[in-house]
Design a protein around this motif. Structure first.
Motif, short mmCIF file in Angstrom:
data_model
loop_
_atom_site.label_atom_id
_atom_site.label_comp_id
_atom_site.label_asym_id
_atom_site.label_seq_id
_atom_site.Cartn_x
_atom_site.Cartn_y
_atom_site.Cartn_z
N HIS A 111 0.85 -1.19 0.00
CA HIS A 111 0.00 0.00 0.00
C HIS A 111 0.89 1.24 0.00
O HIS A 111 2.10 1.16 0.22
N CYS A 146 -4.06 6.18 0.23
CA CYS A 146 -3.21 5.12 -0.30
C CYS A 146 -2.85 5.48 -1.74
O CYS A 146 -3.73 5.82 -2.53
N GLU A 148 -0.65 3.47 -3.71
CA GLU A 148 -0.19 2.32 -4.49
C GLU A 148 -1.43 1.52 -4.85
O GLU A 148 -2.20 1.16 -3.95
N TYR A 149 -1.60 1.21 -6.12
CA TYR A 149 -2.79 0.46 -6.48
C TYR A 149 -2.77 -0.89 -5.78
O TYR A 149 -1.83 -1.66 -5.92
N CYS A 150 -3.82 -1.17 -4.99
CA CYS A 150 -3.82 -2.35 -4.15
C CYS A 150 -5.07 -3.19 -4.34
O CYS A 150 -5.39 -4.03 -3.50
N HIS A 154 -9.06 0.17 -3.81
CA HIS A 154 -7.93 1.10 -3.59
C HIS A 154 -8.37 2.55 -3.44
O HIS A 154 -7.88 3.28 -2.57
N MET A 157 -9.42 3.89 -0.05
CA MET A 157 -8.53 3.64 1.08
C MET A 157 -7.89 4.96 1.52
O MET A 157 -6.94 5.44 0.92
#
Ligand code: CUA
Length: 171
Positions: A111, A146, A148-150, A154, A157
């Motif tokens: 993340h 967040c 970072e693509y999670c 996403h 987040m």
């Protein structure tokens, strides 16, 4: 071997630019002390409940310093906050002028963590503890997102930090 005049000039230009980049890289490390971000520590993501992250949340360290322990997991940050926003995400509150040390880890995938309009940015890898500190000099509400693509959730987040006036009146 014959090299065309223009080709030679291009080769020289390319070599000069590469030399310049290399010099910039070496001088940034040796002269300016620039280092890659390092994790604050390592942790087993399967046994977070046996670490300080078993009890995420904000600790008042005194003198206007706060430590916040946060666990990132798909797709929310658990900052241990009792206060939630309208979408059920954690809300943190600090008085203006506070310095906040964010300690983060991930329970599942990679993340990101960035504080809107502040110099706090962490890549949160499972097994790593990331740390970033910033001072909140301005009253207001700032999103922590967040970056970072999670996965599927996403974009949802995030948490918020509300920086309140020093006299305790509502922001
Ligand atoms: Cu977590 Cu994107």
């Amino acid at each position: 071997m014959h090299i065309d005049r223009y080709e030679r000039q291009y080769l020289i230009a390319v070599a000069a630019v590469l030399g310049l980049f290399f010099a910039a890289l070496v001088s940034s490390a040796l002269v300016f002390g620039v280092r890659l971000p390092q994790p604050e520590g390592y942790i087993n993501p399967l046994t977070l409940n046996r670490t300080v992250f078993a009890n995420p949340g904000m600790r008042n360290m005194g003198n206007g310093v706060y430590d916040v322990y946060i666990v990132a997991r798909m797709w929310a940050f658990d900052a241990g906050s009792d206060e939630k926003d309208e979408r059920g995400q954690d809300v943190l509150r600090v008085p203006v002028g506070s310095t906040v040390n964010f300690y983060l880890t991930s329970a599942d995938v990679t993340h990101g963590f960035i504080v809107e309009r502040h110099n706090a940015n962490i890549e949160v890898l499972p097994g790593h503890v990331g740390r970033s500190s910033t001072r909140f000099n301005e009253v207001g509400t700032f999103h922590i997102q967040c970056h970072e693509y999670c996965g599927r959730g996403h974009q949802n987040m995030y948490i918020k930090i509300i920086v309140e006036p020093a006299d305790g009146s509502a922001a």
